[in-house]
Design an enzyme around this catalytic site. Structure first.
Site, short mmCIF file in Angstrom:
data_model
loop_
_atom_site.label_atom_id
_atom_site.label_comp_id
_atom_site.label_asym_id
_atom_site.label_seq_id
_atom_site.Cartn_x
_atom_site.Cartn_y
_atom_site.Cartn_z
N THR A 1 -30.41 -12.42 -7.58
CA THR A 1 -29.50 -11.84 -6.20
C THR A 1 -28.35 -10.69 -7.08
O THR A 1 -27.77 -11.72 -7.80
CB THR A 1 -29.20 -13.22 -5.12
OG1 THR A 1 -30.26 -13.65 -4.83
CG2 THR A 1 -28.07 -12.68 -4.51
N LYS B 1 -30.92 -8.08 0.37
CA LYS B 1 -30.44 -9.87 0.55
C LYS B 1 -29.21 -10.30 0.51
O LYS B 1 -29.00 -11.63 0.84
CB LYS B 1 -30.93 -9.79 -0.93
CG LYS B 1 -30.86 -12.03 -1.81
CD LYS B 1 -31.65 -12.74 -0.40
CE LYS B 1 -31.68 -14.22 -2.19
NZ LYS B 1 -30.82 -14.38 -1.59
N LYS C 1 -21.10 -17.52 -6.72
CA LYS C 1 -21.30 -15.98 -6.93
C LYS C 1 -21.83 -14.73 -5.72
O LYS C 1 -21.38 -13.52 -5.53
CB LYS C 1 -22.51 -16.00 -7.98
CG LYS C 1 -22.73 -14.46 -8.75
CD LYS C 1 -23.84 -14.20 -7.97
CE LYS C 1 -25.26 -15.27 -8.76
NZ LYS C 1 -26.13 -14.45 -7.56
#
Length: 298
Positions: free
Chosen positions: A95, A170, A238
């Protein structure tokens, strides 16, 4: 069956390797730090360098923690792009920032490599059981060629378009996850402060039209005080930061992503980074004055 190089043996990577082996593929793996691997991964050969893991491999799958790890592992004179076989396909499940994904694809192309950004939805259990959802960006022909292998690890596999589009999609999905995690924590805090009985509460939350897998699974675990890691909270922070930066780059107002990031930062500061992403609820319970009630119920 294929010979596959695999870089990254964290929670997600171990599950993916397990299912590649189950499907009959030969896997040569590498991880930045030494890990004890479960018996299901015994057939994987673990190497000490990236070069050794990918030597002779026409397919390399990457599962890393984010952009910093991608720079370290993919770029540089000893990175994957420098040592991979000419013509190899790299499927990167990390990701990451969509702009970085597009840049990595361009770098790969200059070195005669094919690159697919293919982040996944799911956590420990989905990875282990081969029920991940792959969200892919890159050349359609590259996607079509590797789709059968991705399906051995997946519940679903999706093509979103050119390089970077998988990474972008995503982050869209992760914003929905982060926002739901925040709202679920607030709702559970209210429910606990109001003295609602957990089983009765979840009994109706299970069946309403606004229910979801996250509400059903995470709701029960949080009410029990179970924050065992399936996806680390530090990684969710994150991702929340990536969502905010991506929204700003597009000129999109996304205040929910900012609120989620700040709450996750607070949970990290409390020392919850190595717990599940749902440990955000632990912080929210504390802020609501229900921490002692939870501890007494454990």
């Amino acid at each position: 069956m294929s010979e596959i190089g695999f870089l990254g043996l964290g929670i997600m990577g171990r599950g993916m390797v397990r299912n590649l082996l189950k499907a009959g593929h030969e896997v040569t793996a590498w991880n930045r730090t030494k890990r004890d691997l479960p018996a299901d991964l015994a057939k994987a050969r673990v190497c000490s360098t990236v070069a050794e893991a990918v030597a002779g491999k026409k397919l390399v799958i990457v599962s890393l923690t984010g952009p910093d790890a991608q720079h370290d592992v993919l770029e540089g004179e000893n990175g994957l792009f420098a040592v991979a076989e000419n013509g190899a396909t790299i499927v990167d499940t990390t990701t990451t920032d969509p702009a970085l994904a597009a840049d990595l694809a361009a770098q790969a192309g200059k070195r005669g490599l094919r690159y697919l950004d293919a982040p996944v939805f799911g956590s420990r259990n989905e990875a282990w059981e081969g029920k991940l959802d792959f969200i892919c960006g890159g050349e359609r022909a590259t996607f079509d060629a590797v789709k059968p292998i991705l399906e051995s690890m997946a519940a679903t596999v999706h093509y979103l378009g050119a390089s970077g589009k998988g990474a972008a999609a995503k982050l869209v999905g992760n914003l929905l996850v982060a926002a739901q995690m925040v709202s679920l924590g607030e709702a559970l805090s209210i429910a606990r402060k109001a003295g609602l009985e957990p089983d009765a509460l979840m009994g109706y939350l299970d069946v309403t039209d606004f229910s979801s897998g996250l509400i059903r699974g995470v709701g029960r675990a949080s009410l029990k005080g179970d924050f065992a890691p399936n996806f680390y909270l530090k990684h969710m922070l994150k991702d929340a930061r990536l969502i905010g930066a991506f929204a700003r780059s597009l000129g999109v107002s996304a205040p929910a992503s900012g609120m989620a990031a700040e709450l996750y930062q607070g949970a990290l500061n409390k020392g919850y980074g190595e717990l599940n992403a749902s440990a955000l609820h632990k912080l929210q319970f504390e802020l609501s004055g229900v921490e002692e009630k939870q501890a007494a119920g454990n």
